[in-house]
Design a protein around this motif. Structure first.
Motif, mmCIF file in Angstrom:
data_model
loop_
_atom_site.group_PDB
_atom_site.id
_atom_site.type_symbol
_atom_site.label_atom_id
_atom_site.label_comp_id
_atom_site.label_asym_id
_atom_site.label_seq_id
_atom_site.Cartn_x
_atom_site.Cartn_y
_atom_site.Cartn_z
ATOM 1 N N THR A 59 0.828 -1.203 0.000
ATOM 2 C CA THR A 59 0.000 0.000 0.000
ATOM 3 C C THR A 59 0.864 1.255 0.000
ATOM 4 O O THR A 59 0.563 2.225 -0.692
ATOM 5 C CB THR A 59 -0.912 0.000 1.238
ATOM 6 O OG1 THR A 59 -1.729 -1.163 1.211
ATOM 7 C CG2 THR A 59 -1.789 1.237 1.269
ATOM 8 N N SER A 60 1.950 1.230 0.759
ATOM 9 C CA SER A 60 2.765 2.430 0.942
ATOM 10 C C SER A 60 3.814 2.635 -0.144
ATOM 11 O O SER A 60 4.184 3.778 -0.420
ATOM 12 C CB SER A 60 3.470 2.364 2.304
ATOM 13 O OG SER A 60 2.540 2.288 3.364
ATOM 14 N N PHE A 61 4.287 1.544 -0.773
ATOM 15 C CA PHE A 61 5.471 1.688 -1.634
ATOM 16 C C PHE A 61 5.318 1.172 -3.060
ATOM 17 O O PHE A 61 6.204 1.408 -3.881
ATOM 18 C CB PHE A 61 6.669 0.993 -0.973
ATOM 19 C CG PHE A 61 7.043 1.585 0.353
ATOM 20 C CD1 PHE A 61 7.720 2.793 0.428
ATOM 21 C CD2 PHE A 61 6.689 0.954 1.525
ATOM 22 C CE1 PHE A 61 8.057 3.360 1.652
ATOM 23 C CE2 PHE A 61 7.012 1.499 2.756
ATOM 24 C CZ PHE A 61 7.691 2.713 2.821
ATOM 25 N N ASN A 74 2.021 5.316 -3.944
ATOM 26 C CA ASN A 74 3.220 5.811 -4.638
ATOM 27 C C ASN A 74 3.590 7.224 -4.170
ATOM 28 O O ASN A 74 3.832 8.119 -4.981
ATOM 29 C CB ASN A 74 3.019 5.796 -6.158
ATOM 30 C CG ASN A 74 4.332 6.062 -6.906
ATOM 31 O OD1 ASN A 74 5.422 5.840 -6.382
ATOM 32 N ND2 ASN A 74 4.223 6.556 -8.134
ATOM 33 N N LEU A 75 3.629 7.422 -2.844
ATOM 34 C CA LEU A 75 4.003 8.738 -2.327
ATOM 35 C C LEU A 75 5.461 9.071 -2.614
ATOM 36 O O LEU A 75 5.851 10.237 -2.537
ATOM 37 C CB LEU A 75 3.727 8.813 -0.828
ATOM 38 C CG LEU A 75 2.256 8.745 -0.417
ATOM 39 C CD1 LEU A 75 2.111 8.944 1.078
ATOM 40 C CD2 LEU A 75 1.426 9.775 -1.170
ATOM 41 N N ASN A 76 6.278 8.066 -2.945
ATOM 42 C CA ASN A 76 7.642 8.366 -3.401
ATOM 43 C C ASN A 76 7.657 9.018 -4.771
ATOM 44 O O ASN A 76 8.706 9.498 -5.209
ATOM 45 C CB ASN A 76 8.481 7.086 -3.450
ATOM 46 C CG ASN A 76 8.826 6.537 -2.087
ATOM 47 O OD1 ASN A 76 8.403 5.444 -1.729
ATOM 48 N ND2 ASN A 76 9.586 7.299 -1.299
ATOM 49 N N GLN A 77 6.481 9.009 -5.451
ATOM 50 C CA GLN A 77 6.395 9.573 -6.801
ATOM 51 C C GLN A 77 7.406 8.918 -7.740
ATOM 52 O O GLN A 77 8.046 9.575 -8.570
ATOM 53 C CB GLN A 77 6.605 11.093 -6.772
ATOM 54 C CG GLN A 77 5.633 11.841 -5.865
ATOM 55 C CD GLN A 77 4.181 11.719 -6.315
ATOM 56 O OE1 GLN A 77 3.863 11.946 -7.473
ATOM 57 N NE2 GLN A 77 3.309 11.346 -5.382
ATOM 58 N N GLN A 78 7.537 7.604 -7.627
ATOM 59 C CA GLN A 78 8.435 6.877 -8.516
ATOM 60 C C GLN A 78 7.915 6.974 -9.949
ATOM 61 O O GLN A 78 6.745 6.691 -10.214
ATOM 62 C CB GLN A 78 8.501 5.407 -8.110
ATOM 63 C CG GLN A 78 9.002 5.143 -6.713
ATOM 64 C CD GLN A 78 8.887 3.673 -6.358
ATOM 65 O OE1 GLN A 78 9.350 2.808 -7.104
ATOM 66 N NE2 GLN A 78 8.264 3.378 -5.229
#
Length: 540
Positions: free
Chosen positions: A451-453, A459-463
């Motif tokens: 969910t987080s990565f 995709n809060l890392n904005q990959q």
């Protein structure tokens, strides 16, 4: 990798770990002196540290909001807080096909929503369809991630329902125990996301909404005739309490004073300095560690200095996590030792999540970031500076980040703090308008990593593109129900997350509840959220 070493991970058995943590931390279940037979009646007066932002459990994310919404909705299953076992609730039995694509639930007969309509297979179908088709990943990111690959729900007969996915989804059985996938009445599923948040929902839970003031307060009343509690509950029949009154008390000192004076029966986020006053008046501090992703900094890799992987990796050894705990939180909290907390099935300890400022400096120096005139490092005319977006969802967040800010400055990193409201934080996270964001995610399953990565989830890392090894680990854990095999995939995912600097862990969250002498059996569920079904108060 950090430097030239691979991240070293040490596996821990999930069920043994849950038992160890429950034994080590004070009060994972009942509060204070709970002797004597429970008394029926009375109103529990509870002080939240943050306003409830939404009446709908599917759209609830903060612990303070979930404390309210969990009471009004039942789930298909529940998770035993002592063992982690999935146990019956609305579903009295279930079957999972060998590919983990089909989940068939047999519902308990005679259950109704608070509007009198039946909790049947059609209600389950409408609830899940509404999450996927009406709310989606923006309004309901957690349940949407639990239903990833959802192809539909089939009504086999009035009390039998089959939930189907296009690809293996082994985590779904545990997800069916969460409040975010709680089953709702047709009247609620027909409403817009905004109406569901603002005006309350119709569930089958042990309490119902008597009043809900978004961002202000909530009052719940006992559901007459409730007789279908979870197998993890401590008694049967209706809840003991007549009502629960939730009020918002943001200031820690005011919350503490309200418990010691008897104005409130229990409060959230009791900090170490609050304990003496509460205990001197006959109360207690009850704590339990949260499973899930630890509190940490998640970099936006698409912009600014955090686009440099060396910078992200250097931040991990730059933080003295033990100092954060000792200075701000106290003995009931733990420094993070990995991406997941120790209570989470699939947790792996990382030898690289340690305090080593010289290693942090070396990583930055080798990457070309050299100290400037004021000590902040620079590279090609760019200062090593970024901002951290956060909200006060936990009372210690600001103080923790102020100390992190000081620690990072010692290795030449300038971190600026950007404190905003929870709605603004969520909005900016969803739009990618941040350099880095600080939060945690609670769930009693290692799939919270996906969910987080995952690039296909929040995709809060904005990959900009998938990381193959990471996505392969997520596909693997979704494809098997074997605990050992899932844990191996979770280990791969945690290693990859740290190797790429996608998470900078700080501390493990514990729920610390201040409980006055009038309140009894204030209990935590498997996800460290409060469950008031067994709670009772003296004197009505």
């Amino acid at each position: 990798m950090i430097g030239t070493r691979r991240t070293r991970l040490v596996a821990v058995g999930a069920l043994g770990l849950i038992t160890a943590v429950a034994t080590a931390c004070a009060g994972t279940g009942v509060s204070g002196d709970d002797s004597g037979p429970p008394q029926r009646g009375g109103t529990l007066k509870y002080g939240l540290s943050l306003a409830p932002t939404c009446a709908d459990p599917a759209q609830s994310s903060s612990n303070q909001t979930i404390y309210v919404t969990r009471q009004v909705v039942d789930s298909l299953t529940d998770q035993n807080p002592k063992t982690g076992e999935i146990v019956p609730w609305l579903a009295q039995s279930w079957q999972v096909d060998p590919t983990s694509r089909e989940f068939t639930f047999r519902l308990r007969p005679g259950v109704t929503f608070s509007d009198g309509t039946p909790v049947d297979a059609t209600a389950v179908q409408r609830t899940f369809d509404a999450i996927v088709k009406k709310l989606g990943g923006v309004k309901a990111p957690l349940p949407a991630s639990y239903l990833a690959g959802y192809t539909g729900t089939t009504v086999v007969d009035p009390l039998t329902v089959r939930v189907t996915f296009a690809t293996p989804n082994a985590q779904f059985l545990q997800a069916s125990s969460t409040p975010q996938l709680g089953i709702l009445a047709a009247s609620t599923n027909a409403e817009s996301a905004e109406t569901r948040c603002q005006s309350g929902i119709v569930g089958s839970g042990p309490f119902t909404y008597a009043d809900y003031q978004q961002d202000r307060s909530a009052k719940l009343v006992r559901r007459a005739g409730y007789a279908w509690g979870s197998a993890a509950f401590g008694h049967t029949g209706e809840p003991y309490l007549d009502a629960i009154q939730f009020t918002v008390v943001p200031e820690s000192g005011v919350r503490t004073g309200s418990v010691s004076s008897g104005q409130l029966d229990a409060v959230s986020d009791a900090l170490p300095q609050d304990a003496p006053l509460i205990e001197n008046t006959g109360g207690s501090i009850r704590t339990t560690p949260n499973p899930g992703v630890t509190f940490g900094i998640q970099p936006n890799v698409s912009r600014g200095v955090l686009a440099d992987p060396a910078v992200r990796r250097a931040l991990i050894p730059a933080i003295d996590r033990q100092e954060l705990v000792d200075t701000v939180l106290g003995k009931d909290f733990l420094p993070a030792t990995g991406v997941l907390s120790v209570k989470t099935p699939g947790y792996q300890r990382s030898a690289d999540v340690t305090f080593d400022p010289e290693r942090a400096k070396s990583i930055l120096q080798q990457a070309g970031w050299t100290p400037g005139s004021d000590g902040v490092r620079e590279k090609n005319g760019t200062r090593l500076s970024f901002s951290i977006l956060f909200s006060a969802v936990f009372a210690g967040n600001q103080t923790i980040l102020e100390l992190v800010q000081q620690q990072l400055r010692k290795v030449g990193v300038d971190a600026q703090l950007d404190l905003v409201s929870l709605p603004e934080s969520t909005s900016r996270q969803n739009s990618g308008d941040f350099d880095a964001t600080y939060y945690n995610s609670t769930r009693g399953d290692g799939d919270i990593l996906r969910t987080s990565f995952s690039v296909d989830q929040r995709n809060l890392n904005q990959q900009p593109a998938p990381i193959p090894a990471l996505e392969q680990a997520f596909v693997g854990e979704l494809s098997t129900t074997d605990v050992a095999a899932r844990n191996r995939f979770f280990a791969q995912a945690q290693q990859q997350i740290l190797d790429d600097g996608l998470w900078i862990p700080t501390i493990e969250l514990s729920q610390a509840i201040g409980v006055g002498p009038r309140a009894h059996a204030v209990t935590f569920d498997a996800s460290a959220r409060l469950q008031f079904y067994d709670t009772w108060v003296n004197g009505g």
